[in-house]
Design a protein around this motif. Structure first.
Motif, mmCIF file in Angstrom:
data_model
loop_
_atom_site.group_PDB
_atom_site.id
_atom_site.type_symbol
_atom_site.label_atom_id
_atom_site.label_comp_id
_atom_site.label_asym_id
_atom_site.label_seq_id
_atom_site.Cartn_x
_atom_site.Cartn_y
_atom_site.Cartn_z
ATOM 1 N N LEU A 401 -6.151 -4.710 -4.225
ATOM 2 C CA LEU A 401 -7.171 -4.408 -3.837
ATOM 3 C C LEU A 401 -8.059 -5.679 -3.879
ATOM 4 C CD1 LEU A 401 -7.650 -0.932 -5.181
ATOM 5 C CD2 LEU A 401 -7.232 -1.540 -2.948
ATOM 6 N N ASP A 446 -9.266 -0.189 4.887
ATOM 7 C CA ASP A 446 -9.002 -1.434 4.116
ATOM 8 C C ASP A 446 -8.950 -2.528 5.107
ATOM 9 O OD1 ASP A 446 -6.676 -0.871 5.240
ATOM 10 O OD2 ASP A 446 -5.472 -0.837 3.437
ATOM 11 N N ILE A 452 -8.908 3.390 1.409
ATOM 12 C CA ILE A 452 -9.044 3.369 -0.056
ATOM 13 C C ILE A 452 -9.982 4.563 -0.497
ATOM 14 C CG2 ILE A 452 -10.223 1.680 -1.860
ATOM 15 C CD1 ILE A 452 -9.950 -0.468 0.163
ATOM 16 N N TYR A 457 -13.385 2.931 -4.415
ATOM 17 C CA TYR A 457 -14.467 2.095 -4.203
ATOM 18 C C TYR A 457 -16.037 2.287 -4.327
ATOM 19 C CZ TYR A 457 -15.647 4.909 -0.044
ATOM 20 O OH TYR A 457 -16.091 5.869 0.702
#
Length: 628
Positions: A401, A446, A452, A457
């Motif tokens: 990520l 993403d 995500i 997040y």
């Protein structure tokens, strides 16, 4: 009908009866007096006129002139002279026109007297003189008297109503306080009336209500204390005051299944090494005190991380579960803990030199099996302990990520601007009323075709100050979707968002618009947020939300002692707990908790259910909660 209206009704009826009686008596006496007075005046006038006319020697013209002089005074309706055979000689008359309403004339009927006197010329009778008085002045006098009596009674009634209102306000003030006390007890707010009323009967009732409120407060405090005590026995380590291994495992399972930032983070393990030698040198009591001091220091450092859990895993091992923390920050925190604990150990001249600390930092996430994670943690602790000195061992891995905040900001901002966030309804449930409730979150694209989850997040978004933009996006989505199949929408929010006045106003405005569309909004706040806010401030926020028709839910609830005491102040409508912790509770703690939540009017939501076995166990727990 209120007591005031009942008293005013009785008071009005009493005044009307009194007015009628007074008017009847007054008019009866006044009419008799006026009739007698009219007759007396008429008779005197008739006698006087008869004597005067008798001196006219039968001259009709002179007698008529004499009658005119008296008639023109206006006090007589008719003056007439008839001869002895009944023939009219002359007559003076007028119609009576008193300036009073017609209904009053029909109500007041005066008997008009008639006076007679003989007119003669010497010894010879000329005729009979008739004098009829005019009642205009008398009727107008009676009407004026009537208006004065009614006016006096009206003013007296108005003054009486004002006096009654003031007296009732003074007398009923204790009753309003009692009403507030009763409503407070229903909401677990225990109010004592320190100002006892002077009225003896109300004073006794107030003292009885105060005694009842004190008793209810004692029972509530006893229930909270009993729940806290049972929880401490089940989940607290007696020596260090940290949570025990059982609680750590429950929370670890809960965090892995969470739909927020808790699903990933790091665990900092701590082992106090060479305790056998230290026991020989300083004794067990001294080493136990060092273990407690090291545990407290580690707990204080870990408390800087939201939703952190500090637990004693075994005799010399402790662990900090730190959600939302990356490996670098976890390693930095482990170094701080090491330096702090080293100072504590150096303070003991006997045991300090032989003791050393081994710390391990291991990331956790939903992908890594629990058995592999704990074996990895144990290996890392062993590797750190094998150096025979203070050491920190960190196990790194790549998450795939974004790692830079600027990248996160760009990714989140672009998705909000392009309206590319993907809505996701979770924790759907239906209450007895039939209304469907759900939690609304958005997944973040993403940029490579994947999504995500919000739990990944979300914390970064809040840290970057982008939650306000996300909230506006969410409100616009709700207001633009009439086909959303739920009447009550839960939205998780950080307390920092509500602390800003214009953000709070935006929330209330959106909630008001949603209510017009038949949909309600529930703000879900984390237990940690409420505890950090403090009792008074948290109560103010909860009351303001409640006044504006916005519901309140407490998520990530774990029956913490401080939270149990805060429940009766914030009075949330919903409390959400993970199924693992709920099932892990003993029957005593579970029953006490359900009773406490029922007393504050909160519905317990059980989340994280993932297997038929868990559902079967929940069914055996009875009622008092809702599975989401």
């Amino acid at each position: 009908m209120t007591l005031f209206r009942q008293i005013i009704l009785v008071f009005t009826l009493f005044f009307l009866v009194m007015l009628a009686v007074v008017l009847a008596i007054n008019f009866s006496e006044s009419r008799a007096y006026i009739e007698e007075k009219l007759y007396t005046n008429a008779q005197n006038t008739a006698s006087t006129l008869a004597v005067t006319m008798s001196q006219s020697d039968g001259d009709v013209t002179k007698m008529s002139v004499i009658a005119d002089a008296v008639f023109d005074t206006g006090y007589y309706r008719r003056i007439a002279l008839e001869d002895m055979r009944g023939r009219l000689i002359f007559e003076k008359s007028r119609k009576s026109r008193p300036a009073v309403p017609a209904w009053f004339l029909s109500l007041v009927k005066l008997d008009i007297p008639r006076a007679y006197a003989q007119v003669s010329a010497g010894w010879r009778p000329l005729g009979m003189l008739e004098v009829v008085p005019d009642t205009t002045v008398s009727v107008e006098y009676l009407y004026t008297l009537f208006k004065k009596i009614v006016g006096v009674f009206a003013v007296s009634a108005l003054v009486g109503v004002l006096i009654i209102a003031l007296l009732l306000r003074m007398i009923l003030r204790p009753l309003r306080t009692m009403e507030s006390q009763a409503e407070g007890v229903l909401q677990n707010r225990f109010i004592l009336n320190r100002q006892l009323p002077k009225t003896l009967e109300l004073k006794r009732v107030t003292e009885a209500i105060n005694a009842l409120v004190e008793r209810m407060e004692q029972m509530h405090e006893k229930l909270v204390e009993e729940t806290r005590r049972v929880r401490e026995l089940e989940y607290r380590d007696a020596l260090t005051g940290l949570y025990n291994r059982r609680f750590f495992l429950v929370r670890y399972d809960e965090y892995l299944k969470a739909q927020d930032s808790r699903a990933a983070g790091v665990v900092v393990g701590l082992r106090l090494c060479n305790t056998a030698e230290a026991n020989k040198r300083a004794g067990f009591d001294s080493v136990n005190r060092l273990i407690a001091a090291v545990a407290e220091a580690a707990k204080e450092k870990g408390a800087t991380v939201e939703e952190a859990v500090a637990a004693r895993i075994s005799g010399v091992e402790m662990a900090l579960l730190l959600p939302g923390l990356d490996i670098d920050r976890g390693e930095a925190l482990a170094e701080e803990i090491l330096h702090r604990c080293r100072k504590i150990l150096d303070g003991n001249a006997e045991a300090g030199p032989v003791l050393y600390l081994a710390l391990a930092v291991v990331p956790y996430d939903p992908v890594t099996p629990k058995e592999k994670f704990f074996s990895t943690l144990d290996v890392a602790l062993n590797a750190a302990a094998s150096q025979n000195r203070d050491a920190v061992r960190a196990l790194r891995y790549e998450e795939g990520l974004p790692t830079r905040k600027s990248t996160w900001r760009q990714l989140i901002s672009r998705a909000i601007e392009e309206k590319a966030l993907v809505p996701k309804l979770t924790d759907i449930f239906t209450e007895k009323g039939g209304e469907v409730s759900a939690t609304l979150r958005f997944d973040l694209p993403d940029g490579e075709g994947g999504l995500i989850p919000y739990r990944v997040y979300g914390p970064t978004m809040a840290e970057l100050g982008l939650f306000a933009d996300y909230a506006r996006y969410l409100f616009d989505y709700l207001l633009g979707r009439d086909d959303l199949q739920c009447g009550r929408v839960f939205v998780e929010m950080p307390m920092a968002y509500l602390d800003t006045t214009h953000h709070f106003d935006e929330l209330l405005g959106a909630a008001r618009k949603l209510r017009r569309r038949g949909r309600s909004l529930v703000v879900a706040l984390g237990q940690g947020d409420l505890l950090r806010k403090g009792g008074d401030a948290a109560e103010v926020v909860a009351d303001e939300l409640r006044k504006k028709g916005v519901g309140l839910a407490v998520v990530r609830f774990d029956a913490d002692t401080e939270m149990l005491q805060l429940l009766h102040r914030v009075r949330p409508g919903y409390v959400k707990m993970d199924v693992a912790q709920f099932l892990d509770m003993g029957d005593g703690l579970r029953n006490s908790l359900l009773l406490l939540l029922k007393s504050v009017g909160a519905t317990l939501l059980i989340g994280g259910v993932s297997s038929p076995e868990e559902l079967e166990r929940l069914e055996k727990c009875g009622e008092g909660f809702v599975v989401v």
